[in-house]
Design a protein around this motif. Structure first.
Motif, mmCIF file in Angstrom:
data_model
loop_
_atom_site.group_PDB
_atom_site.id
_atom_site.type_symbol
_atom_site.label_atom_id
_atom_site.label_comp_id
_atom_site.label_asym_id
_atom_site.label_seq_id
_atom_site.Cartn_x
_atom_site.Cartn_y
_atom_site.Cartn_z
ATOM 1 N N PRO A 1 34.733 -78.450 97.198
ATOM 2 C CA PRO A 1 34.362 -78.318 98.335
ATOM 3 C C PRO A 1 33.524 -77.014 98.763
ATOM 4 C CG PRO A 1 36.631 -77.876 98.226
ATOM 5 C CD PRO A 1 36.055 -78.233 96.818
ATOM 6 N N CYS A 2 32.734 -76.761 99.750
ATOM 7 C CA CYS A 2 32.237 -75.700 100.196
ATOM 8 C C CYS A 2 32.255 -75.384 101.572
ATOM 9 C CB CYS A 2 30.728 -75.947 99.690
ATOM 10 S SG CYS A 2 29.479 -74.260 99.959
ATOM 11 N N TYR A 3 32.549 -74.063 102.036
ATOM 12 C CA TYR A 3 32.823 -73.624 103.303
ATOM 13 C C TYR A 3 31.969 -72.616 103.684
ATOM 14 C CZ TYR A 3 36.172 -77.314 104.588
ATOM 15 O OH TYR A 3 36.682 -78.315 104.661
ATOM 16 N N ALA A 4 31.249 -72.372 104.909
ATOM 17 C CA ALA A 4 30.416 -71.331 105.217
ATOM 18 C C ALA A 4 30.511 -70.874 106.716
ATOM 19 C CB ALA A 4 29.009 -71.714 104.938
ATOM 20 N N ILE A 5 30.300 -69.631 107.005
ATOM 21 C CA ILE A 5 29.835 -69.057 108.277
ATOM 22 C C ILE A 5 28.601 -69.001 108.449
ATOM 23 C CG2 ILE A 5 30.097 -67.039 109.749
ATOM 24 C CD1 ILE A 5 32.801 -68.297 109.599
ATOM 25 N N VAL A 6 28.105 -69.540 109.647
ATOM 26 C CA VAL A 6 26.563 -69.843 109.890
ATOM 27 C C VAL A 6 26.254 -68.892 111.221
ATOM 28 C CG1 VAL A 6 24.864 -71.495 110.506
ATOM 29 C CG2 VAL A 6 26.783 -72.012 108.776
ATOM 30 N N GLN A 7 25.071 -68.142 110.796
ATOM 31 C CA GLN A 7 24.639 -67.301 111.764
ATOM 32 C C GLN A 7 23.220 -67.443 111.768
ATOM 33 O OE1 GLN A 7 25.920 -65.513 113.976
ATOM 34 N NE2 GLN A 7 28.146 -65.512 113.223
ATOM 35 N N ASN A 8 22.588 -67.831 113.073
ATOM 36 C CA ASN A 8 21.032 -68.063 113.168
ATOM 37 C C ASN A 8 20.681 -69.140 112.100
ATOM 38 O OD1 ASN A 8 20.702 -66.032 115.056
ATOM 39 N ND2 ASN A 8 20.876 -64.517 113.249
ATOM 40 N N ASP A 9 21.348 -70.144 112.233
ATOM 41 C CA ASP A 9 21.233 -71.556 111.130
ATOM 42 C C ASP A 9 20.958 -71.016 109.780
ATOM 43 O OD1 ASP A 9 20.766 -73.173 113.446
ATOM 44 O OD2 ASP A 9 18.833 -72.633 113.931
ATOM 45 N N ARG A 10 21.638 -70.166 109.425
ATOM 46 C CA ARG A 10 21.891 -69.758 107.857
ATOM 47 C C ARG A 10 23.158 -69.380 107.686
ATOM 48 N NH1 ARG A 10 16.768 -65.614 106.772
ATOM 49 N NH2 ARG A 10 14.756 -66.908 107.558
ATOM 50 N N ALA A 11 23.551 -69.870 106.449
ATOM 51 C CA ALA A 11 24.886 -69.738 105.940
ATOM 52 C C ALA A 11 24.658 -68.179 105.564
ATOM 53 C CB ALA A 11 25.174 -70.373 104.692
ATOM 54 N N VAL A 12 25.803 -67.307 106.015
ATOM 55 C CA VAL A 12 25.837 -65.999 105.798
ATOM 56 C C VAL A 12 26.931 -65.377 104.742
ATOM 57 C CG1 VAL A 12 24.398 -65.371 107.704
ATOM 58 C CG2 VAL A 12 26.707 -65.254 107.784
ATOM 59 N N SER A 13 28.002 -66.437 104.895
ATOM 60 C CA SER A 13 29.192 -66.183 103.931
ATOM 61 C C SER A 13 29.740 -67.525 103.303
ATOM 62 C CB SER A 13 30.486 -65.479 104.756
ATOM 63 O OG SER A 13 31.500 -65.247 103.943
ATOM 64 N N VAL A 14 30.023 -67.507 102.200
ATOM 65 C CA VAL A 14 30.434 -68.717 101.544
ATOM 66 C C VAL A 14 31.426 -68.915 100.632
ATOM 67 C CG1 VAL A 14 29.453 -70.604 99.686
ATOM 68 C CG2 VAL A 14 27.976 -69.892 101.625
#
Length: 220
Positions: A132-145
């Protein structure tokens, strides 16, 4: 010892003799020449499949003498055959049950994996393997994965990265909790390992309240 045995089988591919051959992660680079995972209950040792029986016996003899791991002697033996290029030592951790922890991270699926492209193109290319893959998204971009670096039917090993300008916001904790909860929902163990000189990674492990069960030594 059981955790370390699961860990080493997540990290590397093995031949029929139990020797390590390749790193269990695309592009499947060559495995280290020597691995030892030390725990309070004992050690799990793996030798590269191309090491001769004579060298393996020398290493076994060095390890059997005295207490602890004779790192200098192991390096000396391996260096006689071929120069050592890299040595890595660090802790191996187990996630506690995090399924009740809340997280702001979102799961990266087939429908939204384009969020990875700006900063994580390699994760995008290997998306199916990294689940699985999880992310924090800012401005429609994953910035932490946080995704699976290496995995087996029993466990998965975390791969965590946060873009530099977004560090210091606890995003690593958020994505790691999301990833680990999903791995545990699949009834697998969520593992995390790093090196002693990676202080930021160790800081994340502390914040996540991970359980250290051993120490890894990789010699390439």
């Amino acid at each position: 010892m059981e955790l370390m045995d699961i860990h080493v089988n997540v990290l590397f591919k093995h031949d029929t003799d139990g020797r390590i051959t390749l790193i269990n992660e695309p592009p499947h680079d060559d495995a280290p020449r020597f691995f030892i995972g030390a725990t309070k209950g004992g050690t799990v040792i793996r030798y590269h499949h191309l090491l001769t029986d004579h060298v393996v016996k020398e290493l076994e003899r060095a390890i059997s003498i005295g207490s602890g791991t004779p790192v200098a002697e192991i390096i000396h033996i391996l260096n006689r055959v071929q120069p050592i290029q890299h040595v890595s030592i660090g802790p191996a951790f187990l996630f506690p049950d995090v399924r009740e922890r809340s997280t702001k991270a979102i799961q990266i699926t087939e429908s939204n994996k384009e969020l990875l492209l700006p900063h994580f193109p390699y994760t995008f290319d290997e998306w199916e393997y990294k689940q699985p893959c999880y992310a924090i998204v800012q401005n429609d971009r994953a910035v932490s994965v946080c995704c699976s670096a290496r995995q087996s039917a029993k466990a998965a090993e975390a791969s965590l990265h946060t873009i530099e300008e977004y560090r210091g916001k606890a995003y690593g904790v958020e994505v790691s909790n999301g990833w680990a909860a999903e791995v545990q929902n699949q009834e697998r163990l969520a593992l995390y390992s790093t090196s002693w000189d990676n202080f930021s990674s160790q800081s994340v492990a502390k914040k996540l309240q991970l359980i250290q069960y051993g120490t890894d030594l990789h010699i390439s």
